[in-house]
Scaffold this motif. Structure first.
Motif, short mmCIF file in Angstrom:
data_model
loop_
_atom_site.label_atom_id
_atom_site.label_comp_id
_atom_site.label_asym_id
_atom_site.label_seq_id
_atom_site.Cartn_x
_atom_site.Cartn_y
_atom_site.Cartn_z
N LEU A 111 -28.63 1.25 31.74
CA LEU A 111 -27.89 1.97 30.62
C LEU A 111 -26.52 1.87 30.95
O LEU A 111 -25.59 1.61 29.97
N THR A 112 -26.00 2.31 32.19
CA THR A 112 -24.54 1.98 32.41
C THR A 112 -24.06 0.68 32.46
O THR A 112 -23.04 0.83 31.93
N VAL A 169 -27.45 0.10 22.35
CA VAL A 169 -28.44 0.91 23.01
C VAL A 169 -29.14 1.82 22.21
O VAL A 169 -28.84 2.29 21.19
N PRO A 224 -28.73 10.24 25.60
CA PRO A 224 -28.04 9.65 24.75
C PRO A 224 -26.49 10.20 24.61
O PRO A 224 -26.49 11.31 24.45
N LEU A 225 -25.53 9.35 24.32
CA LEU A 225 -24.33 9.39 23.93
C LEU A 225 -24.33 9.77 22.38
O LEU A 225 -25.28 9.46 21.68
N GLY A 275 -20.38 -2.30 26.25
CA GLY A 275 -20.21 -2.23 24.76
C GLY A 275 -21.39 -2.76 24.09
O GLY A 275 -21.35 -2.99 22.84
N TRP A 276 -22.54 -2.88 24.94
CA TRP A 276 -23.88 -3.66 24.26
C TRP A 276 -24.67 -2.55 23.31
O TRP A 276 -24.56 -1.36 24.08
N ARG A 292 -23.52 0.20 28.84
CA ARG A 292 -22.52 0.89 27.97
C ARG A 292 -21.06 0.41 28.44
O ARG A 292 -20.03 0.26 27.60
N GLU A 293 -21.08 -0.01 29.74
CA GLU A 293 -19.75 -0.64 30.17
C GLU A 293 -19.51 -2.00 29.31
O GLU A 293 -18.33 -2.20 29.16
N ASP A 329 -22.88 8.55 19.95
CA ASP A 329 -22.85 7.22 19.08
C ASP A 329 -23.95 6.40 19.33
O ASP A 329 -24.33 5.25 18.78
N GLU A 330 -25.03 6.76 20.31
CA GLU A 330 -26.15 5.77 20.47
C GLU A 330 -27.22 6.30 19.46
O GLU A 330 -27.58 7.46 19.41
N LYS A 357 -31.37 4.00 34.12
CA LYS A 357 -29.82 4.56 34.02
C LYS A 357 -28.90 3.48 34.75
O LYS A 357 -27.71 3.49 33.99
#
Length: 181
Positions: A36-37, A46, A76-77, A43-44, A40-41, A79-80, A33
């Protein structure tokens, strides 16, 4: 160098009360996590890999069960990308390779479960496809294995497979070390 994160099989069946509980899956998922965070921060990209078993006689990751759901710690979000697979190698009979190539990815950061099976198989395949690989050792988990009447503790299984990957197939780092670089 364009980098993507692969989160492999961090699914409910590997957690307490799951059908194939691993050793310290919660700790590994929390480190995953963190990675992953960070992605995400930045914008790469996943990629979540989800194993669904279709093998006759399978006892876990069965279709339609809560066990196949990706664990809430790395959910997952919208858009992932989520790629479903049926084999230990995340590239086998999936579109993972084409999705990575389409995005011009050449470096993979790999976290997940099980170290001795899907992490190993996917990392070796990724290397063979020409990707530079980084495996986050404390964001992966394994389990005890038995061979020839002997029980091999999960910690030994985990470390042995990571030692075999380190150098040729991947650079093996801890989560904190990776986040500092």
């Amino acid at each position: 160098m364009k980098t993507a994160l692969l989160l492999i099989d961090i699914q409910n069946d590997y957690f307490p009360h799951g059908k194939m509980e691993l050793v310290e899956p919660i700790e590994a998922s929390l480190r995953a996590k963190q990675i992953l965070t960070d992605f995400r921060e930045k914008g790469w990209p996943v990629f979540h890999i989800q194993h669904i078993s279709i093998r006759q006689g399978a006892t876990f990751f069965l279709p339609g069960t809560d066990g196949i759901k990706i664990h809430e710690n790395v959910e997952p979000l919208p858009d992932e990308v989520v790629i479903q697979k049926h084999y230990p190698n995340s590239f086998r009979e999936t579109d993972l390779l084409s999705q990575l190539q389409k995005r011009e990815i050449n470096r993979l950061v790999i976290c997940g479960m099980m170290t001795h099976m899907c992490i190993d198989a996917t990392t070796r395949a990724a290397f063979d496809y020409g990707f530079e690989c980084v495996v986050i050792h404390d964001a992966c988990a394994s389990r005890n294995l038995t061979f020839n009447g002997e029980t091999i503790p999960a910690e030994h299984v985990h470390l042995s497979f990571l030692a075999a990957l380190n150098g040729t197939y991947a650079r093996v780092l801890g989560a904190e070390e990776f986040l500092r670089t």
